[in-house]
Design an enzyme around this catalytic site. Sequence first.
Site, PDB file in Angstrom:
ATOM      1  N   LYS A  66       0.813  -1.224   0.000  1.00  0.00           N
ATOM      2  CA  LYS A  66       0.000   0.000   0.000  1.00  0.00           C
ATOM      3  C   LYS A  66       0.845   1.272   0.000  1.00  0.00           C
ATOM      4  O   LYS A  66       0.419   2.300  -0.498  1.00  0.00           O
ATOM      5  CB  LYS A  66      -0.947  -0.005   1.206  1.00  0.00           C
ATOM      6  CG  LYS A  66      -1.973  -1.142   1.196  1.00  0.00           C
ATOM      7  CD  LYS A  66      -3.068  -0.917   0.177  1.00  0.00           C
ATOM      8  CE  LYS A  66      -4.108  -2.044   0.219  1.00  0.00           C
ATOM      9  NZ  LYS A  66      -5.137  -1.918  -0.820  1.00  0.00           N
ATOM     10  N   SER A 114       1.793  -9.771  -0.659  1.00  0.00           N
ATOM     11  CA  SER A 114       1.436  -8.346  -0.593  1.00  0.00           C
ATOM     12  C   SER A 114       1.702  -7.688   0.753  1.00  0.00           C
ATOM     13  O   SER A 114       1.875  -6.474   0.827  1.00  0.00           O
ATOM     14  CB  SER A 114      -0.038  -8.166  -0.974  1.00  0.00           C
ATOM     15  OG  SER A 114      -0.860  -8.984  -0.168  1.00  0.00           O
ATOM     16  N   GLU A 146      -9.817   5.628   2.933  1.00  0.00           N
ATOM     17  CA  GLU A 146     -10.578   4.559   3.564  1.00  0.00           C
ATOM     18  C   GLU A 146      -9.606   3.420   3.837  1.00  0.00           C
ATOM     19  O   GLU A 146      -8.568   3.314   3.180  1.00  0.00           O
ATOM     20  CB  GLU A 146     -11.692   4.069   2.625  1.00  0.00           C
ATOM     21  CG  GLU A 146     -11.268   3.070   1.543  1.00  0.00           C
ATOM     22  CD  GLU A 146     -10.288   3.624   0.507  1.00  0.00           C
ATOM     23  OE1 GLU A 146     -10.283   4.853   0.298  1.00  0.00           O
ATOM     24  OE2 GLU A 146      -9.526   2.836  -0.092  1.00  0.00           O
TER      25      GLU A 146
HETATM   26  C1  PLP Z   1      -1.586  -6.961   2.766  1.00  0.00           C
HETATM   27  C2  PLP Z   1      -2.751  -6.701   1.884  1.00  0.00           C
HETATM   28  N1  PLP Z   1      -2.871  -7.415   0.741  1.00  0.00           N
HETATM   29  C3  PLP Z   1      -3.906  -7.237  -0.094  1.00  0.00           C
HETATM   30  C4  PLP Z   1      -4.908  -6.301   0.207  1.00  0.00           C
HETATM   31  C5  PLP Z   1      -6.056  -6.187  -0.738  1.00  0.00           C
HETATM   32  O1  PLP Z   1      -6.071  -4.973  -1.413  1.00  0.00           O
HETATM   33  P1  PLP Z   1      -5.765  -4.897  -2.970  1.00  0.00           P
HETATM   34  O2  PLP Z   1      -6.652  -5.870  -3.648  1.00  0.00           O
HETATM   35  O3  PLP Z   1      -6.075  -3.495  -3.314  1.00  0.00           O
HETATM   36  O4  PLP Z   1      -4.332  -5.225  -3.151  1.00  0.00           O
HETATM   37  C6  PLP Z   1      -4.819  -5.532   1.379  1.00  0.00           C
HETATM   38  C7  PLP Z   1      -5.843  -4.537   1.709  1.00  0.00           C
HETATM   39  O5  PLP Z   1      -5.838  -3.907   2.715  1.00  0.00           O
HETATM   40  C8  PLP Z   1      -3.709  -5.738   2.235  1.00  0.00           C
HETATM   41  O6  PLP Z   1      -3.580  -5.056   3.373  1.00  0.00           O
END
Ligand code: PLP
Length: 475
Positions: A164, A453, A186
Amino acid sequence: MNFSTTPLVATSLAAETGCVAKTSSAAKTSGVTEPGGAVTASAVAGPSCAAKANCTAKLSCVVEPSQLDTASTAHRRRPTPTGHFGAYGGMFVPETVIPALYELASVFDELLSDPEFHRELNYYLTSYSGRPTPLYFAERLTRECGGAKIYLKREDLNHTGAHKINNAIGQLLIAKRLGKTRVIAETGAGQHGVATATAAALFGVECCIYMGEDDIKRQSLNVYRMKLLGAEVRRVGSGTKTLKDAMNEAIRDWVTNVRDTHYAVGSAAGPHPYPTIVREFQSVIGREARAQILELECRLPDAVVACVGGGSNAIGIFDPFVDDTNVELIGVEAGGLGLATGSHAASISNKTRGILHGSFQYVMCDDDGQIKNTHSVAAGLDYPGVGPEHCLLHDTGRAKYVVVTDVEAVSVFRTLSRLEGIIPALESSHAVFHAMEMAKRMDSDAIVLVNLSGRGDKDVQDIIRGQDLGREVTV
Ligand SMILES: Cc1ncc(COP(=O)(O)O)c(C=O)c1O
């Protein structure tokens, strides 16, 4: 604006790398075909390119600085001037914010061709956030699965612990250019809230984060972090008290305070131009990963896997691979308690479409178009919609979307911790679970690349309580 429609026509980029396209090696072969044509025995372990001196020279598998440069725009695909990816997207918002959206689109377009902006963005991504993140060969996980090599793109190693921050830094730089003195966002899992509060502290901008009451409870660590960083956290008690409702309130705030406030949307969702802006800031993940796998393996992966909430980490890693038709792109949605129960957050798999947060998309809605309640053990995936570009990638068949349930994702929390010493975010655990299942069915010379992620520290309390699964989780 000079947004133009560029069709998602796929062309192989094998020639570009010179690394003879071995991307379909998932098809059963017993060894690794060397660029020169020789076949070697396929050992489980090991990036197989880095050690090959002549390969590096001959096939230019070295990561060139330009390949890691955030200014790279080689793989950009753009929506129509009204922000449509095929039938999806658009600007379904109150009139008061339409001028602000057009201004944002126009400034963003200018910034894309401004070397000073890219220099500044690059500086913060590297010196502050720690990019490039490593591409790590998960040897013990690979051995456990007994099939394809599994590589993890370590977005969890970013400052603040998730992807993020890539978008938050970019959006704060835009806010500065727009002369805005306040930023709002948000958040669901709290990671986008923490990233925005961090970037706001970095640039000395007032910050307000909207968060659903339920998410405040399950992500209390991140709530504390946001406050520590100087942000105001506004509790949202309406609706399902999760991400969707937080976004509703953030949009309301923006409509009222649009003059001095920038809305930093956290996913590749929402009205145009946000899906494009967020994709651009997150595609650094894919650009790095593509260059890194070429350096390590002298070829592209067979599959790239990422979890999908609103879709930002997935579109970020997919983007530079979209034209590589031999690379399978797989988005993993939150299957919650199982598709059949209706208690999940798998918008594409649910197959219903409608308008949510300013954009036409796959959305969890009933026959009257009312948004349905969603459920996922992962707060960041607990969202009833998905970004418009994913909808198009699904419809054109370029990307495939699958589901992984709560229980399956939680099992990975333990597996990855024990086997690799990496505690994954529950969101990322969804992607790792599917990658493991795929790897088991593939040959040992195949490669699966997973976007890790975020890190799982934020989820530990919730896992201990086991509350979302209705049972204790033994670790
Ligand atoms: C670690 C992590 N992975 C994935 C996501 C999912 O979001 P996005 O689909 O925008 O990557 C989030 C959302 O808060 C997150 O914190």
